[in-house]
Design an enzyme around this catalytic site. Structure first.
Site, PDB file in Angstrom:
ATOM      1  N   GLY A 119      44.359  36.432  30.573  1.00  0.00           N
ATOM      2  CA  GLY A 119      43.787  37.202  31.670  1.00  0.00           C
ATOM      3  C   GLY A 119      44.032  38.689  31.515  1.00  0.00           C
ATOM      4  O   GLY A 119      45.143  39.122  31.192  1.00  0.00           O
ATOM      5  N   VAL A 120      42.986  39.467  31.763  1.00  0.00           N
ATOM      6  CA  VAL A 120      43.103  40.911  31.561  1.00  0.00           C
ATOM      7  C   VAL A 120      44.126  41.525  32.508  1.00  0.00           C
ATOM      8  O   VAL A 120      44.761  42.536  32.178  1.00  0.00           O
ATOM      9  CB  VAL A 120      41.724  41.588  31.709  1.00  0.00           C
ATOM     10  N   ASP A 121      44.332  40.924  33.682  1.00  0.00           N
ATOM     11  CA  ASP A 121      45.329  41.458  34.606  1.00  0.00           C
ATOM     12  C   ASP A 121      46.734  41.337  34.021  1.00  0.00           C
ATOM     13  O   ASP A 121      47.560  42.255  34.150  1.00  0.00           O
ATOM     14  CB  ASP A 121      45.248  40.775  35.969  1.00  0.00           C
ATOM     15  N   ARG A 122      47.021  40.205  33.353  1.00  0.00           N
ATOM     16  CA  ARG A 122      48.325  40.039  32.707  1.00  0.00           C
ATOM     17  C   ARG A 122      48.497  41.047  31.568  1.00  0.00           C
ATOM     18  O   ARG A 122      49.572  41.648  31.401  1.00  0.00           O
ATOM     19  CB  ARG A 122      48.476  38.618  32.181  1.00  0.00           C
TER      20      ARG A 122
END
Length: 247
Positions: free
Chosen positions: A101-104
């Site tokens: 995930g790009v947020d991680r």
């Protein structure tokens, strides 16, 4: 040139202006269900021809499309952040970086920007995410689990008599609502504590604990040594805007 960064989560949009020195201005946060377009109109005033937006999204396609459509009418150009195998100093453990995930990914960039030390980065939103970064900036992997609220919602859906809200965390609860809060919060706390313990054994030192996400507040009293960073993904977007867009 005016630049803003936008973090599209599952339930909220966060955004902030990005200063020329790479620091964030005032953060704004809006729930999708509360009229997000009107809220963005009121908060974000930019000269279209001389403005850029940098965006990261883990939201649904419909919610992402709503915000992207709004961005295209307000900003001269838009960049969409993606997870990459490595940016300077932060190689990702995943063999297929796009599956992370790009947020991680952005949270790891932000942690590294905060200091060259081991970090355990914990996000609490729809899910609980745990990622370990060593002192050299290498991502050593992570974990994903349901958040306490998602556990409460699932229990309520399966047994409607179990309330989805309320209760206080205690070690051994004497009523059902406190027992639910204690069990679901405790599951997340146990995951975090075990991750800290295993990280210490792996690295030979305890990593600093960095907390972000809308669900952190409910756990904060039990994680007193954790550093809270409510704009961590936006901080990572600021790093990506400087380094990643051309990588």
């Amino acid at each position: 040139m005016t630049q803003w960064v936008f973090d599209l989560g599952n339930s909220r949009v966060k955004c902030a202006p990005l200063h020329a020195d790479g620091t964030l201005g005032e953060m704004h946060a809006f729930a999708y269900d509360d009229g997000v377009v009107a809220a963005l109109d009121a908060a974000v005033q930019v000269p279209r021809e001389a403005s850029t937006a940098v965006l990261a999204s883990v939201a649904s396609p419909v919610r992402t499309a709503t915000v992207v459509e709004w961005l295209t009418t307000r900003f001269g150009s838009i960049s969409i952040a993606r997870t990459q195998a490595a940016l300077p100093g932060v190689p990702i453990a995943y063999g297929e970086p796009a599956r992370m995930g790009v947020d991680r990914f952005l949270a790891l960039l932000a942690a590294r920007r905060r200091g060259a030390q081991p970090w355990l980065v914990v996000g609490v939103g729809t899910a609980v995410t745990v990622d370990l970064l060593d002192a050299q900036g290498r991502h050593l992997g992570g974990r994903i689990a349901p958040s306490p609220q998602l556990m409460r919602d699932a229990l309520h859906a399966a047994a409607v008599q179990l309330p989805a809200q309320g209760g206080d965390y205690v070690e051994f609860a004497a009523d059902t609502v406190d027992a639910l809060a204690s069990g679901c919060d405790g599951a997340a706390l146990g995951l975090i504590e075990r991750s800290l313990q295993q990280a210490r054994e792996l690295l030979g030192q305890r990593p600093a604990l960095l907390l972000h996400g809308g669900g952190v507040a409910a756990l904060a009293s039990q994680l007193r040594d954790g550093e809270r960073a409510p704009a961590l993904v936006l901080e990572g977007l600021a790093v990506w805007a400087r380094l990643g867009a051309d990588a």
